[in-house]
Design a protein around this motif. Structure first.
Motif, PDB file in Angstrom:
ATOM      1  N   GLN A  82       0.826  -1.268   0.058  1.00 14.42           N
ATOM      2  CA  GLN A  82       0.029   0.075   0.090  1.00 14.42           C
ATOM      3  C   GLN A  82       0.991   1.219  -0.067  1.00 14.42           C
ATOM      4  OE1 GLN A  82      -3.568  -0.210  -0.388  1.00 14.42           O
ATOM      5  NE2 GLN A  82      -2.879  -2.405  -0.492  1.00 14.42           N
ATOM      6  N   ARG A  83       2.247   1.022   0.675  1.00 14.81           N
ATOM      7  CA  ARG A  83       2.742   2.495   0.658  1.00 14.81           C
ATOM      8  C   ARG A  83       4.123   2.412  -0.019  1.00 14.81           C
ATOM      9  NH1 ARG A  83       0.063   1.073   4.892  1.00 14.81           N
ATOM     10  NH2 ARG A  83      -1.164   2.612   5.949  1.00 14.81           N
ATOM     11  N   ILE A  84       4.833   1.025  -0.198  1.00 16.28           N
ATOM     12  CA  ILE A  84       6.122   0.921  -0.626  1.00 16.28           C
ATOM     13  C   ILE A  84       6.342   1.651  -2.110  1.00 16.28           C
ATOM     14  CG2 ILE A  84       7.937  -0.526  -1.342  1.00 16.28           C
ATOM     15  CD1 ILE A  84       7.254  -2.320   1.332  1.00 16.28           C
ATOM     16  N   PRO A  85       5.528   1.124  -3.094  1.00 12.68           N
ATOM     17  CA  PRO A  85       5.610   1.719  -4.337  1.00 12.68           C
ATOM     18  C   PRO A  85       5.367   3.079  -4.411  1.00 12.68           C
ATOM     19  CG  PRO A  85       4.278  -0.239  -4.191  1.00 12.68           C
ATOM     20  CD  PRO A  85       4.278   0.195  -2.652  1.00 12.68           C
ATOM     21  N   PHE A  86       4.671   3.805  -3.522  1.00 13.73           N
ATOM     22  CA  PHE A  86       4.196   5.293  -3.646  1.00 13.73           C
ATOM     23  C   PHE A  86       4.928   6.269  -2.847  1.00 13.73           C
ATOM     24  CE2 PHE A  86       0.699   2.109  -4.008  1.00 13.73           C
ATOM     25  CZ  PHE A  86       0.710   2.112  -5.439  1.00 13.73           C
ATOM     26  N   GLU A  87       5.690   5.683  -2.080  1.00 14.96           N
ATOM     27  CA  GLU A  87       6.691   6.614  -1.116  1.00 14.96           C
ATOM     28  C   GLU A  87       8.022   6.440  -1.450  1.00 14.96           C
ATOM     29  OE1 GLU A  87       5.549   6.302   2.864  1.00 14.96           O
ATOM     30  OE2 GLU A  87       3.145   6.147   2.381  1.00 14.96           O
ATOM     31  N   PHE A  88       8.846   7.729  -1.653  1.00 14.54           N
ATOM     32  CA  PHE A  88      10.108   7.652  -1.897  1.00 14.54           C
ATOM     33  C   PHE A  88      10.964   6.980  -0.828  1.00 14.54           C
ATOM     34  CE2 PHE A  88      14.322   9.678  -1.429  1.00 14.54           C
ATOM     35  CZ  PHE A  88      15.063   9.173  -2.545  1.00 14.54           C
ATOM     36  N   LYS A  89      10.899   7.312   0.172  1.00 12.18           N
ATOM     37  CA  LYS A  89      11.721   6.854   1.373  1.00 12.18           C
ATOM     38  C   LYS A  89      11.332   5.211   1.537  1.00 12.18           C
ATOM     39  CE  LYS A  89      11.380  11.096   4.247  1.00 12.18           C
ATOM     40  NZ  LYS A  89      11.156  11.821   5.347  1.00 12.18           N
ATOM     41  N   ARG A  90      10.105   4.746   1.410  1.00 12.86           N
ATOM     42  CA  ARG A  90      10.018   3.326   1.645  1.00 12.86           C
ATOM     43  C   ARG A  90      10.303   2.526   0.227  1.00 12.86           C
ATOM     44  NH1 ARG A  90       6.217   2.519   5.892  1.00 12.86           N
ATOM     45  NH2 ARG A  90       5.203   4.430   6.355  1.00 12.86           N
ATOM     46  N   SER A  91      10.240   3.068  -0.516  1.00 11.69           N
ATOM     47  CA  SER A  91      10.859   2.562  -1.906  1.00 11.69           C
ATOM     48  C   SER A  91      12.488   2.414  -2.090  1.00 11.69           C
ATOM     49  CB  SER A  91      10.185   3.130  -3.235  1.00 11.69           C
ATOM     50  OG  SER A  91      10.690   4.376  -3.569  1.00 11.69           O
ATOM     51  N   GLY A  92      12.936   3.460  -1.474  1.00 12.63           N
ATOM     52  CA  GLY A  92      14.508   3.683  -1.252  1.00 12.63           C
ATOM     53  C   GLY A  92      15.166   2.602  -0.293  1.00 12.63           C
ATOM     54  N   ILE A  93      14.464   2.369   0.815  1.00 15.18           N
ATOM     55  CA  ILE A  93      15.015   1.357   1.573  1.00 15.18           C
ATOM     56  C   ILE A  93      14.558  -0.097   1.139  1.00 15.18           C
ATOM     57  CG2 ILE A  93      14.445   0.237   3.935  1.00 15.18           C
ATOM     58  CD1 ILE A  93      13.697   3.112   5.065  1.00 15.18           C
ATOM     59  N   ALA A  94      13.404  -0.244   0.329  1.00 15.02           N
ATOM     60  CA  ALA A  94      13.284  -1.485  -0.315  1.00 15.02           C
ATOM     61  C   ALA A  94      14.381  -1.677  -1.339  1.00 15.02           C
ATOM     62  CB  ALA A  94      12.095  -1.754  -0.833  1.00 15.02           C
ATOM     63  N   MET A  95      14.740  -0.941  -2.044  1.00 15.00           N
ATOM     64  CA  MET A  95      15.862  -1.095  -2.853  1.00 15.00           C
ATOM     65  C   MET A  95      17.308  -1.451  -2.335  1.00 15.00           C
ATOM     66  SD  MET A  95      15.300   2.035  -5.965  1.00 15.00           S
ATOM     67  CE  MET A  95      16.947   2.019  -6.220  1.00 15.00           C
ATOM     68  N   PHE A  96      17.553  -0.907  -1.025  1.00 15.76           N
ATOM     69  CA  PHE A  96      18.608  -1.149  -0.292  1.00 15.76           C
ATOM     70  C   PHE A  96      18.528  -2.611   0.164  1.00 15.76           C
ATOM     71  CE2 PHE A  96      20.356  -1.271   3.865  1.00 15.76           C
ATOM     72  CZ  PHE A  96      21.816  -1.041   3.718  1.00 15.76           C
TER      73      PHE A  96
END
Length: 231
Positions: A82-96
């Motif tokens: 619900q949030r990871i694809p749409f929030e820069f901070k969460r998506s950046g952490i997921a990439m990490f």
């Protein structure tokens, strides 16, 4: 044979005109590579969105022990974020997270307990209750438990890095911070200066590089430092 399993996407590369080869850490089979034909075409039955880093999938896959590259028979989302694809901070952490796992796991590596932890961790990252401030470093420390080189204390951590922490005042704030994370894990919620968080992140990555015996630069570190500066 066909095997039903859960999977966590780590990365993919383009293959030919419309296909991809995707690395998926599966619960039952471990880290495997799969070719997804035609997924980049306009008429694809499957969706490219399924194969973004750290997506959780419900899979039915073809499995052949002697093959390094298999195929996916059925795929659907195990969980819709619900949030990871749409929030820069969460998506950046997921990439990490995906980069860390891509460096640490090898083809065929299988660990159901680790898969369960990763599923819980990425689910927490998507939660509104997740403390993003400390999440990346906590993730590194918790993941190191499954990789076999987790420190039991800040003292052991800094001694392994040859920082002579016991006789130096340079890293006392970072040492106290790390001990708090080791004790409380993702529940740690104290305020820590951003410079100390950045320093400890860099030290944790050095710690990982030493144990992995590699010196390659971490590609997602610039984005992650920006995220940690803003949280």
């Amino acid at each position: 044979m066909l095997v039903k399993t859960s999977g966590l996407v780590l990365s993919y590369i383009r293959y030919k005109d419309t296909s991809i080869i995707v690395k998926i850490f599966t619960k039952e089979l471990g880290l495997k590579s799969y070719i997804i034909n035609g997924v980049r075409s306009s008429t694809a039955k499957s969706k490219m969105g399924f194969y973004q880093p750290m997506m959780l999938l419900d899979l039915v896959v073809y499995h052949k022990e002697t093959s390094n590259l298999n195929r996916v028979s059925e795929v659907k989302l195990l969980q819709a974020f619900q949030r990871i694809p749409f929030e820069f901070k969460r998506s950046g952490i997921a990439m990490f997270m995906a980069e860390v796992l891509s460096r640490c796991l090898y083809d065929g590596y299988q660990n159901e307990s680790m898969f369960d932890f990763l599923e819980e961790a990425i689910t927490l990252l998507d939660s509104p209750h997740c403390n993003l401030t400390h999440f990346p470093i906590t993730f590194l420390m918790e993941t190191s438990k499954y990789l076999g080189f987790a420190p039991v204390s800040a003292e052991e951590f800094f001694e392994e890095l040859n920082q002579a922490w016991a006789s130096s005042r340079d890293f006392q704030v970072e040492a106290t911070y790390l001990d708090g994370l080791l004790q409380h894990s993702f529940a740690f919620d104290q305020n820590v200066p951003s410079i100390a968080r950045r320093n400890l992140l860099d030290l944790c990555l050095s710690y990982y590089s030493a144990h992995l015996e590699e010196s390659k630069e971490w590609k997602s570190i610039k984005i992650l430092r920006q995220i940690m500066q803003e949280t």
